[in-house]
Structures are given as C-alpha cells and as structure tokens.
Design a protein around this motif. Structure first.
Motif, PDB file in Angstrom:
ATOM      1  N   LEU A 190       0.826  -1.200   0.000  1.00 61.34           N
ATOM      2  CA  LEU A 190       0.000   0.000   0.000  1.00 61.34           C
ATOM      3  C   LEU A 190       0.868   1.261   0.000  1.00 61.34           C
ATOM      4  O   LEU A 190       0.644   2.183  -0.797  1.00 61.34           O
ATOM      5  CB  LEU A 190      -0.933  -0.002   1.213  1.00 61.34           C
ATOM      6  CG  LEU A 190      -1.826   1.226   1.375  1.00 61.34           C
ATOM      7  CD1 LEU A 190      -2.842   1.282   0.242  1.00 61.34           C
ATOM      8  CD2 LEU A 190      -2.508   1.195   2.721  1.00 61.34           C
ATOM      9  N   ILE A 191       1.876   1.278   0.855  1.00 60.78           N
ATOM     10  CA  ILE A 191       2.785   2.427   0.913  1.00 60.78           C
ATOM     11  C   ILE A 191       3.562   2.556  -0.399  1.00 60.78           C
ATOM     12  O   ILE A 191       3.783   3.663  -0.892  1.00 60.78           O
ATOM     13  CB  ILE A 191       3.740   2.314   2.117  1.00 60.78           C
ATOM     14  CG1 ILE A 191       2.947   2.430   3.422  1.00 60.78           C
ATOM     15  CG2 ILE A 191       4.829   3.372   2.073  1.00 60.78           C
ATOM     16  CD1 ILE A 191       3.760   2.120   4.668  1.00 60.78           C
ATOM     17  N   LEU A 192       3.944   1.421  -0.983  1.00 60.19           N
ATOM     18  CA  LEU A 192       4.668   1.437  -2.258  1.00 60.19           C
ATOM     19  C   LEU A 192       3.839   2.107  -3.352  1.00 60.19           C
ATOM     20  O   LEU A 192       4.348   2.937  -4.113  1.00 60.19           O
ATOM     21  CB  LEU A 192       5.049   0.010  -2.669  1.00 60.19           C
ATOM     22  CG  LEU A 192       5.927  -0.155  -3.891  1.00 60.19           C
ATOM     23  CD1 LEU A 192       7.295   0.467  -3.650  1.00 60.19           C
ATOM     24  CD2 LEU A 192       6.060  -1.622  -4.238  1.00 60.19           C
ATOM     25  N   ILE A 193       2.565   1.787  -3.411  1.00 61.83           N
ATOM     26  CA  ILE A 193       1.708   2.393  -4.425  1.00 61.83           C
ATOM     27  C   ILE A 193       1.500   3.881  -4.139  1.00 61.83           C
ATOM     28  O   ILE A 193       1.532   4.711  -5.056  1.00 61.83           O
ATOM     29  CB  ILE A 193       0.361   1.650  -4.510  1.00 61.83           C
ATOM     30  CG1 ILE A 193       0.598   0.281  -5.138  1.00 61.83           C
ATOM     31  CG2 ILE A 193      -0.657   2.436  -5.328  1.00 61.83           C
ATOM     32  CD1 ILE A 193      -0.604  -0.605  -5.201  1.00 61.83           C
ATOM     33  N   ILE A 194       1.321   4.241  -2.873  1.00 61.79           N
ATOM     34  CA  ILE A 194       1.123   5.652  -2.519  1.00 61.79           C
ATOM     35  C   ILE A 194       2.367   6.472  -2.861  1.00 61.79           C
ATOM     36  O   ILE A 194       2.281   7.520  -3.509  1.00 61.79           O
ATOM     37  CB  ILE A 194       0.748   5.794  -1.030  1.00 61.79           C
ATOM     38  CG1 ILE A 194      -0.648   5.220  -0.784  1.00 61.79           C
ATOM     39  CG2 ILE A 194       0.817   7.246  -0.586  1.00 61.79           C
ATOM     40  CD1 ILE A 194      -1.013   5.073   0.676  1.00 61.79           C
ATOM     41  N   VAL A 195       3.527   5.999  -2.420  1.00 66.60           N
ATOM     42  CA  VAL A 195       4.773   6.733  -2.688  1.00 66.60           C
ATOM     43  C   VAL A 195       5.066   6.737  -4.187  1.00 66.60           C
ATOM     44  O   VAL A 195       5.488   7.756  -4.734  1.00 66.60           O
ATOM     45  CB  VAL A 195       5.950   6.130  -1.880  1.00 66.60           C
ATOM     46  CG1 VAL A 195       7.269   6.767  -2.286  1.00 66.60           C
ATOM     47  CG2 VAL A 195       5.714   6.293  -0.392  1.00 66.60           C
ATOM     48  N   GLY A 196       4.810   5.617  -4.853  1.00 66.53           N
ATOM     49  CA  GLY A 196       5.004   5.564  -6.302  1.00 66.53           C
ATOM     50  C   GLY A 196       4.126   6.558  -7.041  1.00 66.53           C
ATOM     51  O   GLY A 196       4.556   7.198  -8.002  1.00 66.53           O
ATOM     52  N   THR A 197       2.901   6.710  -6.569  1.00 65.93           N
ATOM     53  CA  THR A 197       2.000   7.684  -7.173  1.00 65.93           C
ATOM     54  C   THR A 197       2.498   9.108  -6.940  1.00 65.93           C
ATOM     55  O   THR A 197       2.446   9.945  -7.847  1.00 65.93           O
ATOM     56  CB  THR A 197       0.580   7.508  -6.606  1.00 65.93           C
ATOM     57  OG1 THR A 197       0.149   6.165  -6.867  1.00 65.93           O
ATOM     58  CG2 THR A 197      -0.384   8.484  -7.245  1.00 65.93           C
ATOM     59  N   ILE A 198       3.005   9.374  -5.742  1.00 68.99           N
ATOM     60  CA  ILE A 198       3.559  10.697  -5.450  1.00 68.99           C
ATOM     61  C   ILE A 198       4.730  11.008  -6.380  1.00 68.99           C
ATOM     62  O   ILE A 198       4.874  12.134  -6.859  1.00 68.99           O
ATOM     63  CB  ILE A 198       3.974  10.794  -3.964  1.00 68.99           C
ATOM     64  CG1 ILE A 198       2.723  10.783  -3.083  1.00 68.99           C
ATOM     65  CG2 ILE A 198       4.822  12.036  -3.706  1.00 68.99           C
ATOM     66  CD1 ILE A 198       3.006  10.628  -1.606  1.00 68.99           C
ATOM     67  N   PHE A 199       5.563   9.999  -6.653  1.00 70.33           N
ATOM     68  CA  PHE A 199       6.705  10.187  -7.548  1.00 70.33           C
ATOM     69  C   PHE A 199       6.322  10.082  -9.025  1.00 70.33           C
ATOM     70  O   PHE A 199       7.188  10.117  -9.901  1.00 70.33           O
ATOM     71  CB  PHE A 199       7.807   9.173  -7.235  1.00 70.33           C
ATOM     72  CG  PHE A 199       8.651   9.524  -6.049  1.00 70.33           C
ATOM     73  CD1 PHE A 199       9.473  10.639  -6.063  1.00 70.33           C
ATOM     74  CD2 PHE A 199       8.631   8.740  -4.910  1.00 70.33           C
ATOM     75  CE1 PHE A 199      10.251  10.965  -4.968  1.00 70.33           C
ATOM     76  CE2 PHE A 199       9.415   9.056  -3.807  1.00 70.33           C
ATOM     77  CZ  PHE A 199      10.218  10.176  -3.836  1.00 70.33           C
ATOM     78  N   GLY A 200       5.031   9.899  -9.309  1.00 71.42           N
ATOM     79  CA  GLY A 200       4.580   9.834 -10.694  1.00 71.42           C
ATOM     80  C   GLY A 200       4.754   8.474 -11.338  1.00 71.42           C
ATOM     81  O   GLY A 200       4.694   8.357 -12.564  1.00 71.42           O
ATOM     82  N   GLN A 201       4.965   7.441 -10.536  1.00 67.68           N
ATOM     83  CA  GLN A 201       5.178   6.098 -11.056  1.00 67.68           C
ATOM     84  C   GLN A 201       4.113   5.117 -10.561  1.00 67.68           C
ATOM     85  O   GLN A 201       4.333   3.916 -10.491  1.00 67.68           O
ATOM     86  CB  GLN A 201       6.568   5.590 -10.633  1.00 67.68           C
ATOM     87  CG  GLN A 201       7.704   6.448 -11.114  1.00 67.68           C
ATOM     88  CD  GLN A 201       7.750   6.550 -12.617  1.00 67.68           C
ATOM     89  OE1 GLN A 201       7.633   5.560 -13.324  1.00 67.68           O
ATOM     90  NE2 GLN A 201       7.897   7.762 -13.120  1.00 67.68           N
ATOM     91  N   GLY A 202       2.947   5.625 -10.223  1.00 69.66           N
ATOM     92  CA  GLY A 202       1.873   4.794  -9.685  1.00 69.66           C
ATOM     93  C   GLY A 202       1.449   3.685 -10.622  1.00 69.66           C
ATOM     94  O   GLY A 202       1.231   2.546 -10.196  1.00 69.66           O
ATOM     95  N   GLU A 203       1.324   3.991 -11.900  1.00 74.47           N
ATOM     96  CA  GLU A 203       0.907   2.982 -12.881  1.00 74.47           C
ATOM     97  C   GLU A 203       1.927   1.841 -12.955  1.00 74.47           C
ATOM     98  O   GLU A 203       1.559   0.671 -13.023  1.00 74.47           O
ATOM     99  CB  GLU A 203       0.723   3.619 -14.251  1.00 74.47           C
ATOM    100  CG  GLU A 203       0.212   2.659 -15.286  1.00 74.47           C
ATOM    101  CD  GLU A 203      -0.029   3.319 -16.627  1.00 74.47           C
ATOM    102  OE1 GLU A 203      -0.121   2.566 -17.614  1.00 74.47           O
ATOM    103  OE2 GLU A 203      -0.116   4.555 -16.693  1.00 74.47           O
ATOM    104  N   TYR A 204       3.203   2.182 -12.925  1.00 75.88           N
ATOM    105  CA  TYR A 204       4.256   1.163 -12.960  1.00 75.88           C
ATOM    106  C   TYR A 204       4.111   0.201 -11.776  1.00 75.88           C
ATOM    107  O   TYR A 204       4.160  -1.021 -11.942  1.00 75.88           O
ATOM    108  CB  TYR A 204       5.634   1.825 -12.939  1.00 75.88           C
ATOM    109  CG  TYR A 204       6.764   0.840 -12.737  1.00 75.88           C
ATOM    110  CD1 TYR A 204       7.264   0.110 -13.807  1.00 75.88           C
ATOM    111  CD2 TYR A 204       7.315   0.622 -11.471  1.00 75.88           C
ATOM    112  CE1 TYR A 204       8.293  -0.806 -13.634  1.00 75.88           C
ATOM    113  CE2 TYR A 204       8.336  -0.286 -11.286  1.00 75.88           C
ATOM    114  CZ  TYR A 204       8.825  -0.999 -12.362  1.00 75.88           C
ATOM    115  OH  TYR A 204       9.827  -1.906 -12.173  1.00 75.88           O
ATOM    116  N   PHE A 205       3.923   0.738 -10.581  1.00 76.44           N
ATOM    117  CA  PHE A 205       3.845  -0.106  -9.398  1.00 76.44           C
ATOM    118  C   PHE A 205       2.532  -0.881  -9.324  1.00 76.44           C
ATOM    119  O   PHE A 205       2.508  -2.023  -8.866  1.00 76.44           O
ATOM    120  CB  PHE A 205       4.083   0.713  -8.129  1.00 76.44           C
ATOM    121  CG  PHE A 205       5.523   1.079  -7.958  1.00 76.44           C
ATOM    122  CD1 PHE A 205       6.444   0.132  -7.563  1.00 76.44           C
ATOM    123  CD2 PHE A 205       5.965   2.353  -8.241  1.00 76.44           C
ATOM    124  CE1 PHE A 205       7.793   0.441  -7.435  1.00 76.44           C
ATOM    125  CE2 PHE A 205       7.305   2.686  -8.111  1.00 76.44           C
ATOM    126  CZ  PHE A 205       8.220   1.726  -7.705  1.00 76.44           C
TER     127      PHE A 205
END
Length: 91
Positions: free
Chosen positions: A58-73
């Motif tokens: 869950l944190i990985l997706i949230i942080v990934g989305t903040i960094f603009g990489q949500g779709e990748y994760f």
C-alpha cells in the motif's frame, strides 16, 4: 528512461525507510505487542507477517504515485499477485 529508473529506485528507498519506521510503531504502540521478528514472541511474528507485507505494498503504491510512477507499481503488483495466484491454484 534513466529518469524513470531513478524515480523507481527512490520510491523503493522511501518506501523501505517508511516501513521500517511504521512497522515497530504499529505493532508496539497500536497493537501492543513487544518483541521482534528474530527474537519473538510468535504472536509478534505472526502479526508482522500478516500486517506488514500488505501495508508495504500500500505504501509502495502511494509513494510511487507521489513520484509519478503509480501505474508502474500497480502493474508490477498486479503481475506479482497473478503469478502467486496461479502458483497457489496449481497445487
């Protein structure tokens, strides 16, 4: 391409840092369990295994989305869970 890889690595780094701070707080302060993964008790270990991996994702997706990489994760986690599902359903 290089920029995306750097952002992905930063996402993993920030997520790892956050989970190492959140996990002990969650298990000790909120749930009230004392101990550790290595030295027990078994109740702590079981709660750790049940709570922390989903929280990490869950944190990985949230942080990934903040960094603009949500779709990748999201795609990466979807792929992992599909493989896990097929591995479990084959037996």
């Amino acid at each position: 391409m290089i920029r995306q890889r750097i952002l992905i690595l930063c996402t993993f780094a920030v997520t790892g840092l956050l989970i190492t701070q959140i996990a002990p707080f969650l298990l000790q302060q909120i749930i009230g369990l004392e101990g550790g993964v290595i030295k027990g008790p078994w109740k702590y270990r079981l709660c750790y295994l049940l709570i922390i991996p989903p929280l990490y994702y869950l944190i990985l997706i949230i942080v990934g989305t903040i960094f603009g990489q949500g779709e990748y994760f999201r795609n990466r986690l979807r792929s992992i869970f599909k493989k896990l599902y097929f591995f479990i359903s084959r037996k």
